[in-house]
Write a protein that holds these residues in place. Structure first.
Motif, PDB file in Angstrom:
ATOM      1  N   ARG A   1      18.153  16.013  60.580  1.00 44.84           N
ATOM      2  CA  ARG A   1      18.230  14.551  60.585  1.00 44.84           C
ATOM      3  C   ARG A   1      18.567  14.048  61.986  1.00 44.84           C
ATOM      4  NH1 ARG A   1      16.483  15.921  56.508  1.00 44.84           N
ATOM      5  NH2 ARG A   1      17.012  15.318  54.397  1.00 44.84           N
ATOM      6  N   PHE A   2      17.704  13.204  62.528  1.00 46.24           N
ATOM      7  CA  PHE A   2      17.988  12.482  63.759  1.00 46.24           C
ATOM      8  C   PHE A   2      18.190  11.022  63.383  1.00 46.24           C
ATOM      9  CE2 PHE A   2      16.215  16.103  65.964  1.00 46.24           C
ATOM     10  CZ  PHE A   2      16.816  16.078  67.205  1.00 46.24           C
ATOM     11  N   ASP A   3      19.288  10.433  63.802  1.00 52.03           N
ATOM     12  CA  ASP A   3      19.560   9.023  63.551  1.00 52.03           C
ATOM     13  C   ASP A   3      19.989   8.381  64.869  1.00 52.03           C
ATOM     14  OD1 ASP A   3      20.141   6.542  62.539  1.00 52.03           O
ATOM     15  OD2 ASP A   3      21.783   7.199  61.260  1.00 52.03           O
TER      16      ASP A   3
ATOM     17  N   GLN B   1      -0.195  34.340  61.765  1.00 54.05           N
ATOM     18  CA  GLN B   1       0.222  33.466  60.665  1.00 54.05           C
ATOM     19  C   GLN B   1       1.490  32.701  61.039  1.00 54.05           C
ATOM     20  OE1 GLN B   1      -1.565  33.037  57.752  1.00 54.05           O
ATOM     21  NE2 GLN B   1      -3.026  34.280  58.908  1.00 54.05           N
ATOM     22  N   PRO B   2       1.595  31.432  60.598  1.00 54.96           N
ATOM     23  CA  PRO B   2       2.825  30.684  60.874  1.00 54.96           C
ATOM     24  C   PRO B   2       3.998  31.298  60.119  1.00 54.96           C
ATOM     25  CG  PRO B   2       1.405  29.450  59.381  1.00 54.96           C
ATOM     26  CD  PRO B   2       0.636  30.660  59.821  1.00 54.96           C
ATOM     27  N   GLN B   3       5.156  31.344  60.763  1.00 56.75           N
ATOM     28  CA  GLN B   3       6.324  31.923  60.124  1.00 56.75           C
ATOM     29  C   GLN B   3       6.979  30.955  59.133  1.00 56.75           C
ATOM     30  OE1 GLN B   3       8.445  33.461  63.697  1.00 56.75           O
ATOM     31  NE2 GLN B   3       8.337  35.387  62.583  1.00 56.75           N
ATOM     32  N   ASN B   4       7.346  29.776  59.581  1.00 56.04           N
ATOM     33  CA  ASN B   4       7.982  28.780  58.717  1.00 56.04           C
ATOM     34  C   ASN B   4       7.544  27.390  59.141  1.00 56.04           C
ATOM     35  OD1 ASN B   4      10.078  30.151  56.886  1.00 56.04           O
ATOM     36  ND2 ASN B   4      10.458  31.099  58.871  1.00 56.04           N
ATOM     37  N   ALA B   5       7.308  26.532  58.174  1.00 59.25           N
ATOM     38  CA  ALA B   5       6.885  25.159  58.448  1.00 59.25           C
ATOM     39  C   ALA B   5       8.101  24.264  58.676  1.00 59.25           C
ATOM     40  CB  ALA B   5       6.084  24.625  57.263  1.00 59.25           C
ATOM     41  N   VAL B   6       7.887  23.177  59.396  1.00 61.91           N
ATOM     42  CA  VAL B   6       8.886  22.108  59.498  1.00 61.91           C
ATOM     43  C   VAL B   6       8.900  21.401  58.150  1.00 61.91           C
ATOM     44  CG1 VAL B   6       9.461  19.909  60.596  1.00 61.91           C
ATOM     45  CG2 VAL B   6       8.533  21.785  61.975  1.00 61.91           C
ATOM     46  N   GLN B   7      10.078  21.368  57.508  1.00 57.68           N
ATOM     47  CA  GLN B   7      10.217  20.720  56.208  1.00 57.68           C
ATOM     48  C   GLN B   7      11.456  19.842  56.205  1.00 57.68           C
ATOM     49  OE1 GLN B   7      10.376  23.649  53.086  1.00 57.68           O
ATOM     50  NE2 GLN B   7       8.608  24.751  53.841  1.00 57.68           N
ATOM     51  N   ASP B   8      11.441  18.813  55.366  1.00 59.12           N
ATOM     52  CA  ASP B   8      12.616  17.961  55.151  1.00 59.12           C
ATOM     53  C   ASP B   8      13.274  17.569  56.478  1.00 59.12           C
ATOM     54  OD1 ASP B   8      14.598  16.555  53.786  1.00 59.12           O
ATOM     55  OD2 ASP B   8      15.872  18.339  53.577  1.00 59.12           O
ATOM     56  N   THR B   9      12.446  17.071  57.404  1.00 61.19           N
ATOM     57  CA  THR B   9      12.912  16.662  58.727  1.00 61.19           C
ATOM     58  C   THR B   9      12.656  15.169  58.879  1.00 61.19           C
ATOM     59  OG1 THR B   9      12.580  18.861  59.638  1.00 61.19           O
ATOM     60  CG2 THR B   9      12.580  17.029  61.203  1.00 61.19           C
ATOM     61  N   VAL B  10      13.735  14.400  59.126  1.00 61.62           N
ATOM     62  CA  VAL B  10      13.642  12.942  59.123  1.00 61.62           C
ATOM     63  C   VAL B  10      14.259  12.371  60.401  1.00 61.62           C
ATOM     64  CG1 VAL B  10      14.273  10.828  57.897  1.00 61.62           C
ATOM     65  CG2 VAL B  10      13.784  12.925  56.595  1.00 61.62           C
ATOM     66  N   PHE B  11      13.510  11.474  61.039  1.00 60.05           N
ATOM     67  CA  PHE B  11      13.968  10.742  62.213  1.00 60.05           C
ATOM     68  C   PHE B  11      14.138   9.284  61.802  1.00 60.05           C
ATOM     69  CE2 PHE B  11      11.853  14.424  63.847  1.00 60.05           C
ATOM     70  CZ  PHE B  11      12.441  14.713  65.072  1.00 60.05           C
ATOM     71  N   THR B  12      15.327   8.725  62.003  1.00 64.24           N
ATOM     72  CA  THR B  12      15.605   7.328  61.678  1.00 64.24           C
ATOM     73  C   THR B  12      15.974   6.590  62.956  1.00 64.24           C
ATOM     74  OG1 THR B  12      16.407   8.001  59.497  1.00 64.24           O
ATOM     75  CG2 THR B  12      17.030   5.798  60.249  1.00 64.24           C
ATOM     76  N   ASP B  13      15.359   5.424  63.147  1.00 67.43           N
ATOM     77  CA  ASP B  13      15.624   4.587  64.323  1.00 67.43           C
ATOM     78  C   ASP B  13      15.423   5.362  65.626  1.00 67.43           C
ATOM     79  OD1 ASP B  13      16.162   2.428  62.677  1.00 67.43           O
ATOM     80  OD2 ASP B  13      18.278   2.953  62.517  1.00 67.43           O
ATOM     81  N   THR B  14      14.178   5.757  65.835  1.00 70.27           N
ATOM     82  CA  THR B  14      13.785   6.511  67.021  1.00 70.27           C
ATOM     83  C   THR B  14      12.994   5.613  67.967  1.00 70.27           C
ATOM     84  OG1 THR B  14      13.692   8.564  65.748  1.00 70.27           O
ATOM     85  CG2 THR B  14      12.459   8.517  67.820  1.00 70.27           C
ATOM     86  N   THR B  15      13.318   5.679  69.259  1.00 74.08           N
ATOM     87  CA  THR B  15      12.606   4.922  70.286  1.00 74.08           C
ATOM     88  C   THR B  15      12.154   5.882  71.377  1.00 74.08           C
ATOM     89  OG1 THR B  15      13.943   2.946  69.882  1.00 74.08           O
ATOM     90  CG2 THR B  15      12.791   3.066  71.990  1.00 74.08           C
ATOM     91  N   ILE B  16      10.860   5.818  71.707  1.00 74.11           N
ATOM     92  CA  ILE B  16      10.304   6.655  72.777  1.00 74.11           C
ATOM     93  C   ILE B  16       9.510   5.757  73.709  1.00 74.11           C
ATOM     94  CG2 ILE B  16       8.882   8.651  73.366  1.00 74.11           C
ATOM     95  CD1 ILE B  16       9.278   9.572  70.413  1.00 74.11           C
TER      96      ILE B  16
ATOM     97  N   LYS C   1       5.735  18.921  58.313  1.00 79.63           N
ATOM     98  CA  LYS C   1       5.753  17.462  58.235  1.00 79.63           C
ATOM     99  C   LYS C   1       7.081  16.928  58.740  1.00 79.63           C
ATOM    100  CE  LYS C   1       6.562  14.912  54.356  1.00 79.63           C
ATOM    101  NZ  LYS C   1       6.311  14.387  53.009  1.00 79.63           N
ATOM    102  N   ALA C   2       7.016  15.798  59.450  1.00 82.10           N
ATOM    103  CA  ALA C   2       8.211  15.068  59.866  1.00 82.10           C
ATOM    104  C   ALA C   2       8.010  13.602  59.503  1.00 82.10           C
ATOM    105  CB  ALA C   2       8.457  15.221  61.361  1.00 82.10           C
ATOM    106  N   THR C   3       9.083  12.958  59.065  1.00 88.31           N
ATOM    107  CA  THR C   3       9.040  11.554  58.674  1.00 88.31           C
ATOM    108  C   THR C   3       9.822  10.729  59.679  1.00 88.31           C
ATOM    109  OG1 THR C   3       8.866  12.161  56.345  1.00 88.31           O
ATOM    110  CG2 THR C   3       9.596   9.918  56.841  1.00 88.31           C
ATOM    111  N   PHE C   4       9.233   9.621  60.099  1.00 88.27           N
ATOM    112  CA  PHE C   4       9.865   8.687  61.025  1.00 88.27           C
ATOM    113  C   PHE C   4      10.071   7.357  60.316  1.00 88.27           C
ATOM    114  CE2 PHE C   4       8.083  11.846  63.758  1.00 88.27           C
ATOM    115  CZ  PHE C   4       8.947  11.913  64.836  1.00 88.27           C
ATOM    116  N   ASP C   5      11.311   6.959  60.181  1.00 91.06           N
ATOM    117  CA  ASP C   5      11.674   5.682  59.571  1.00 91.06           C
ATOM    118  C   ASP C   5      12.285   4.812  60.662  1.00 91.06           C
ATOM    119  OD1 ASP C   5      12.340   3.626  57.843  1.00 91.06           O
ATOM    120  OD2 ASP C   5      14.094   4.650  57.043  1.00 91.06           O
TER     121      ASP C   5
END
Length: 179
Positions: free
Chosen positions: A79-81, A103-118, A151-155
């Motif tokens: 979680r990034f906030d 083969q990919p070893q592990n996927a990015v899962q359940d990763t959430v960025f909240t209030d991100t500015t780039i 998958k990554a989610t950006f809120d």
């Protein structure tokens, strides 16, 4: 940050890194025993400022100011906030997945960025196809590797002044934006 869960990193400023990323979140174990991310609790990054960071480290691989690297251990519960990235050397956030035996070893899962500015990711003339991205799902970081997976989610995502805000040339990674 390499592995673990239930940790919080708060009120951190990283500036002017010359090589590598300013912030690395990775599940690569380097052959040493370590806990995976998120199996029991989230790993939290709160109020993180990354300025003029990211760069080359080995070979021709370019790192974002923030490097998200799913590798030999499960990668979940991140979680990034309140993440702010300004003037990254090549890209703001780079997603990468480690491969073993093709083969990919592990996927990015359940990763959430909240209030991100780039802001301010500029295209580098030496690497025009691998720079200038606010968010980048890396399709081929280095020889023997493959595209980012997961998958990554950006809120609450604000992108401005970047050569290109989001670059995803993979079919294996999702960047989800919510209002």
């Amino acid at each position: 940050m390499y592995g673990g869960y239930g940790n919080t990193f708060r009120n951190i400023r990283v500036a002017d890194t010359l090589v590598y990323s300013g912030v690395t979140v990775s599940s690569l174990d380097f052959g040493y025993p370590m806990d995976e991310f998120g199996s029991q609790a989230t790993t939290n990054f709160e109020n993180i400022l990354v300025e003029r960071s990211g760069g080359r480290f080995w070979g021709q691989q370019l790192f974002g100011a923030v490097w998200i690297f799913s590798a030999s251990k499960p990668f979940q519960g991140i979680r990034f906030d309140g993440l702010t990235i300004t003037d990254p050397t090549y890209s703001g956030i780079m997603f990468q997945t480690n491969y073993s035996g093709g083969q990919p070893q592990n996927a990015v899962q359940d990763t959430v960025f909240t209030d991100t500015t780039i802001t301010g990711a500029k295209q580098n003339p030496e690497y025009p196809d691998r720079s200038g991205f606010g968010i980048w799902a890396n399709p081929m970081p280095e020889v023997g590797q493959g595209p980012a997976v997961g998958k990554a989610t950006f809120d609450g995502l604000t992108l401005s002044g970047n050569y290109k805000d989001i670059e995803n040339r993979t079919s294996t990674f999702q960047i989800v934006r919510t209002p």
